[in-house]
Write a protein that holds these residues in place. Structure first.
Motif, PDB file in Angstrom:
ATOM      1  N   PRO A 156       0.806  -1.302  -0.160  1.00  0.00           N
ATOM      2  CA  PRO A 156      -0.076  -0.030   0.147  1.00  0.00           C
ATOM      3  C   PRO A 156       0.745   1.272   0.082  1.00  0.00           C
ATOM      4  CG  PRO A 156      -0.922  -1.603   1.470  1.00  0.00           C
ATOM      5  CD  PRO A 156       0.349  -1.948   1.180  1.00  0.00           C
ATOM      6  N   TYR A 157       1.796   1.152   0.664  1.00  0.00           N
ATOM      7  CA  TYR A 157       2.918   2.541   0.642  1.00  0.00           C
ATOM      8  C   TYR A 157       3.599   2.676  -0.528  1.00  0.00           C
ATOM      9  CZ  TYR A 157       1.447   1.725   5.745  1.00  0.00           C
ATOM     10  OH  TYR A 157       0.831   1.392   6.803  1.00  0.00           O
ATOM     11  N   LEU A 158       4.029   1.589  -1.140  1.00  0.00           N
ATOM     12  CA  LEU A 158       4.615   1.596  -2.476  1.00  0.00           C
ATOM     13  C   LEU A 158       3.768   2.245  -3.497  1.00  0.00           C
ATOM     14  CD1 LEU A 158       7.269   0.808  -3.915  1.00  0.00           C
ATOM     15  CD2 LEU A 158       6.223  -1.362  -4.379  1.00  0.00           C
ATOM     16  N   LEU A 159       2.542   1.789  -3.575  1.00  0.00           N
ATOM     17  CA  LEU A 159       1.687   2.249  -4.475  1.00  0.00           C
ATOM     18  C   LEU A 159       1.155   3.637  -4.147  1.00  0.00           C
ATOM     19  CD1 LEU A 159      -0.635  -1.044  -4.789  1.00  0.00           C
ATOM     20  CD2 LEU A 159       1.160  -0.102  -6.346  1.00  0.00           C
ATOM     21  N   GLU A 160       1.012   3.934  -3.160  1.00  0.00           N
ATOM     22  CA  GLU A 160       0.594   5.403  -2.680  1.00  0.00           C
ATOM     23  C   GLU A 160       1.830   6.275  -3.100  1.00  0.00           C
ATOM     24  OE1 GLU A 160       0.829   7.341   1.531  1.00  0.00           O
ATOM     25  OE2 GLU A 160      -0.816   6.013   1.596  1.00  0.00           O
TER      26      GLU A 160
ATOM     27  N   SER B  72      10.611  10.372  -5.031  1.00  0.00           N
ATOM     28  CA  SER B  72       9.481   9.581  -4.484  1.00  0.00           C
ATOM     29  C   SER B  72       9.942   8.263  -3.784  1.00  0.00           C
ATOM     30  CB  SER B  72       8.671   8.967  -5.600  1.00  0.00           C
ATOM     31  OG  SER B  72       8.007   9.886  -6.370  1.00  0.00           O
ATOM     32  N   PHE B  73      11.127   7.615  -4.190  1.00  0.00           N
ATOM     33  CA  PHE B  73      11.738   6.557  -3.482  1.00  0.00           C
ATOM     34  C   PHE B  73      12.255   7.100  -2.048  1.00  0.00           C
ATOM     35  CE2 PHE B  73      15.461   4.150  -2.113  1.00  0.00           C
ATOM     36  CZ  PHE B  73      15.075   3.202  -1.748  1.00  0.00           C
ATOM     37  N   LEU B  74      12.915   8.136  -1.803  1.00  0.00           N
ATOM     38  CA  LEU B  74      13.134   8.635  -0.628  1.00  0.00           C
ATOM     39  C   LEU B  74      12.046   9.055   0.289  1.00  0.00           C
ATOM     40  CD1 LEU B  74      16.084  10.840  -1.496  1.00  0.00           C
ATOM     41  CD2 LEU B  74      16.120   8.482  -0.658  1.00  0.00           C
ATOM     42  N   GLN B  75      10.993   9.324  -0.375  1.00  0.00           N
ATOM     43  CA  GLN B  75       9.657   9.819   0.548  1.00  0.00           C
ATOM     44  C   GLN B  75       9.062   8.419   0.948  1.00  0.00           C
ATOM     45  OE1 GLN B  75       6.478  11.377  -1.769  1.00  0.00           O
ATOM     46  NE2 GLN B  75       5.754  12.649   0.107  1.00  0.00           N
ATOM     47  N   PHE B  76       9.064   7.334   0.158  1.00  0.00           N
ATOM     48  CA  PHE B  76       8.584   5.945   0.564  1.00  0.00           C
ATOM     49  C   PHE B  76       9.422   5.423   1.473  1.00  0.00           C
ATOM     50  CE2 PHE B  76       9.736   1.622  -0.543  1.00  0.00           C
ATOM     51  CZ  PHE B  76       8.519   0.958   0.007  1.00  0.00           C
TER      52      PHE B  76
ATOM     53  N   SER C 272       5.042   4.772   8.784  1.00  0.00           N
ATOM     54  CA  SER C 272       3.935   3.387   8.422  1.00  0.00           C
ATOM     55  C   SER C 272       4.499   2.283   7.972  1.00  0.00           C
ATOM     56  CB  SER C 272       2.634   3.805   8.023  1.00  0.00           C
ATOM     57  OG  SER C 272       1.948   4.755   8.924  1.00  0.00           O
ATOM     58  N   TYR C 273       5.415   2.772   6.792  1.00  0.00           N
ATOM     59  CA  TYR C 273       6.322   1.669   5.896  1.00  0.00           C
ATOM     60  C   TYR C 273       7.067   1.211   6.739  1.00  0.00           C
ATOM     61  CZ  TYR C 273      10.351  -0.022   3.408  1.00  0.00           C
ATOM     62  OH  TYR C 273      11.372  -0.781   2.996  1.00  0.00           O
ATOM     63  N   LEU C 274       8.179   2.188   7.611  1.00  0.00           N
ATOM     64  CA  LEU C 274       9.138   1.751   8.561  1.00  0.00           C
ATOM     65  C   LEU C 274       8.786   0.593   9.665  1.00  0.00           C
ATOM     66  CD1 LEU C 274      11.124   4.840   8.668  1.00  0.00           C
ATOM     67  CD2 LEU C 274      11.666   2.856   7.271  1.00  0.00           C
ATOM     68  N   ALA C 275       7.498   0.983  10.133  1.00  0.00           N
ATOM     69  CA  ALA C 275       6.844   0.270  11.126  1.00  0.00           C
ATOM     70  C   ALA C 275       6.767  -1.106  10.997  1.00  0.00           C
ATOM     71  CB  ALA C 275       5.224   0.728  11.461  1.00  0.00           C
ATOM     72  N   GLY C 276       6.803  -1.696   9.506  1.00  0.00           N
ATOM     73  CA  GLY C 276       6.991  -3.255   9.306  1.00  0.00           C
ATOM     74  C   GLY C 276       8.072  -3.539   8.727  1.00  0.00           C
ATOM     75  N   ILE C 277       9.220  -2.841   8.448  1.00  0.00           N
ATOM     76  CA  ILE C 277      10.496  -3.288   7.890  1.00  0.00           C
ATOM     77  C   ILE C 277      11.221  -4.336   8.727  1.00  0.00           C
ATOM     78  CG2 ILE C 277      12.030  -1.732   8.998  1.00  0.00           C
ATOM     79  CD1 ILE C 277      13.122  -1.125   6.070  1.00  0.00           C
TER      80      ILE C 277
END
Length: 126
Positions: free
Chosen positions: A46-50, A86-90, A95-100
């Protein structure tokens, strides 16, 4: 780097995922590195697509045809982002980092190679 960026990921999974760095993400029973990586993908998409990115390719790997015979990769993954920004923002999205931790638990080793599209080898000489 101008324009979109393609990330080539080479991934080697642990036999059993190691959640010692992120115990809050650990499942109740042990899982394989591949299963942990699937949890990472499910969390990440979801974060990648967003952010304007997309998963272009997943492929099973193995030993190289040309390269060190001792080197093997379980999975190749190709991800496209619309720009470096966009990559750096992602990559810094909380929220993305919470699952890394799923990725960390899954991987024994990895390589990440950012690529930018060119029209010919001559473009490298400019």
């Amino acid at each position: 780097m101008q324009g979109s960026v393609v990330m080539l990921n080479l991934l080697r999974f642990r036999q059993v995922a190691d959640y010692s760095a992120s115990p809050e993400l650990a499942p109740e029973a042990p899982i394989s590195g591949a299963e942990a990586f699937q949890k990472y993908i499910d969390h990440t998409m979801p974060y990648l697509l967003e952010s304007g990115g997309d998963l272009l390719f997943l492929g099973s790997g193995g030993n190289f045809l040309i390269g060190p015979s001792s080197e093997r990769w379980d999975l190749a993954m190709v991800v496209r982002q619309s720009s470096v920004e966009s990559f750096l923002q992602f990559a810094t999205h909380q929220s993305y980092l919470a699952g890394i931790g799923h990725r960390t638990a899954a991987l024994e080793d990895s390589r990440l190679l950012p690529l930018s599209e060119i029209n010919s080898v001559a473009d490298l000489l400019r």
